[in-house]
Design a protein around this motif. Structure first.
Motif, short mmCIF file in Angstrom:
data_model
loop_
_atom_site.label_atom_id
_atom_site.label_comp_id
_atom_site.label_asym_id
_atom_site.label_seq_id
_atom_site.Cartn_x
_atom_site.Cartn_y
_atom_site.Cartn_z
N LYS A 55 38.93 -36.40 51.35
CA LYS A 55 39.15 -36.97 50.02
C LYS A 55 38.26 -38.18 49.77
O LYS A 55 38.08 -38.60 48.62
CB LYS A 55 40.62 -37.36 49.85
N ASP A 56 37.73 -38.79 50.84
CA ASP A 56 36.87 -39.96 50.67
C ASP A 56 35.42 -39.58 50.37
O ASP A 56 34.59 -40.46 50.17
CB ASP A 56 36.89 -40.81 51.95
N GLY A 57 35.12 -38.29 50.40
CA GLY A 57 33.73 -37.89 50.32
C GLY A 57 33.13 -37.98 48.93
O GLY A 57 33.81 -38.22 47.93
N VAL A 58 31.83 -37.77 48.91
CA VAL A 58 31.08 -37.73 47.66
C VAL A 58 31.32 -36.39 46.97
O VAL A 58 31.38 -35.34 47.62
CB VAL A 58 29.58 -37.90 47.94
N VAL A 59 31.48 -36.40 45.66
CA VAL A 59 31.56 -35.18 44.87
C VAL A 59 30.17 -34.90 44.30
O VAL A 59 29.58 -35.76 43.64
CB VAL A 59 32.60 -35.30 43.74
N TYR A 60 29.65 -33.72 44.58
CA TYR A 60 28.30 -33.38 44.12
C TYR A 60 28.33 -32.01 43.46
O TYR A 60 28.82 -31.03 44.03
CB TYR A 60 27.32 -33.38 45.28
N LEU A 161 33.80 -27.99 51.30
CA LEU A 161 33.68 -29.30 51.92
C LEU A 161 32.64 -29.25 53.03
O LEU A 161 32.73 -28.42 53.94
CB LEU A 161 35.03 -29.72 52.49
N GLU A 162 31.66 -30.12 52.96
CA GLU A 162 30.61 -30.24 53.99
C GLU A 162 30.84 -31.52 54.76
O GLU A 162 31.02 -32.59 54.18
CB GLU A 162 29.25 -30.26 53.32
N ILE A 188 30.90 -34.38 52.04
CA ILE A 188 30.40 -34.05 50.71
C ILE A 188 31.25 -32.93 50.15
O ILE A 188 31.39 -31.87 50.77
CB ILE A 188 28.93 -33.60 50.75
N ASN A 189 31.85 -33.17 49.00
CA ASN A 189 32.61 -32.14 48.31
C ASN A 189 31.70 -31.48 47.27
O ASN A 189 31.45 -32.04 46.20
CB ASN A 189 33.83 -32.76 47.61
#
Length: 310
Positions: A55-60, A161-162, A188-189
């Protein structure tokens, strides 16, 4: 007196040393309080650097680039990913483990394929440590799963999710063999968007000296994620119905296929010509149906314009 001062100085120094952390301890704490910078195709985002979760990841957002009619695969934008540590305001380039994704993390009813190339790396006894990797993503277009919602916009199909595992800056903090929570990580999402259908636009222009002749143009038709490549016109005929949510790719059987989507009247099929001249034979009301196809083999829905020949 001199001896007393010497003794007191020595005691003060010992107390000062006892109260200070070692450089390694301070460094470790700084790292744990630091952050990560994820760089994707030159765009940077800052995320938690330690004990982070998905959930803390970047959304791309990933958007389609091309579509293969032969295989039915929609290929997405290629991304180059780099990772940095941000500690006390300074950036440090990070090596990271082989990137992973868990197919169980894929959302949506999509058949996902993913691969990557190592662009920059260091070969270590533990295996490759990446500096930059290039990620490829594609999905299989299915007749059963709709990838459209309208004639003018893309729809979110799903995502995955990566994860990037790395050592951080202090390699004494080696996570191997420890619990999964001991890894440094960044996420990275990726969100996968469907292709956008083309928009057909019609202009009907009078021809001077001949009230029966019109110049019929779709040259202002456009496509948000590609280009328009083919056009169809049906004058004073009938069209077969299909909706904006139908998977109206030309390589799928259906009432949208080129040359089969209208009948009667004058049906001009799958031409690359965006403008035609047409001479009507009678006065009165006439109907012009029109549509276009983009370079991902997607047909727009039929539109109709009524004209009056006087």
């Amino acid at each position: 007196m001199k001896i007393f001062r010497t003794i007191m100085g020595t005691v003060c120094c010992l107390l000062a040393l006892a109260s200070c952390d070692t450089r390694d301890e301070l460094y470790t704490e700084d790292i744990r309080n630091g952050q990560c910078i994820i760089e994707i195709n030159g765009h940077r985002d800052t995320v938690p650097g330690y004990y982070s979760k998905g959930k803390d990841g970047v959304v791309y957002d990933l958007y389609p680039r091309t579509l293969s009619a032969l295989m039915g695969y929609c290929e997405y934008d290629t991304v180059d990913v780099k990772l940095y540590a941000l500690v006390l305001g300074k950036e440090y380039r990070l090596d990271f483990y082989s990137p992973f994704y868990n197919p169980d993390d894929v959302t949506g009813n999509i058949d996902l394929k993913r691969g990557y190339d190592i662009v920059e790396y260091t070969d270590t006894p533990r295996g490759y440590q990446f500096h930059t990797f290039r990620l490829y993503t594609k999905i299989k277009i299915s007749e059963q799963v709709s990838v459209f919602q309208s004639d003018t916009s893309s729809v979110l199909l799903g995502g995955y999710l990566e994860g990037l595992y790395h050592y951080g800056l202090n390699r004494d903090m080696d996570p191997e063999g420890q619990n999964d929570d001991e890894y440094f990580r960044a996420y990275i999402n990726f969100r996968l968007w469907g292709p956008c259908p083309p928009t057909s636009v019609l202009d009907v222009v009078d021809v001077e000296g001949n009230p029966y002749e019109k110049r019929i143009s779709m040259s202002r038709s456009h496509d948000k994620d590609g280009k328009v490549v083919k056009y169809e016109y049906c004058i004073d005929g009938n069209v077969r119905t299909y909706g904006p949510r139908d998977n109206r790719f030309d390589f799928f059987d259906g009432p949208w296929q080129a040359g089969q989507s209208a009948y009667g009247g004058d049906y001009i099929t799958a031409t690359e010509i965006s403008e035609i001249s047409y001479e009507f034979q009678t006065k009165g009301t006439h109907k012009i149906y029109y549509r276009c196809m983009d370079d991902m083999f997607i047909w727009s829905t039929w539109k109709c314009e009524t004209i009056i020949i006087q």
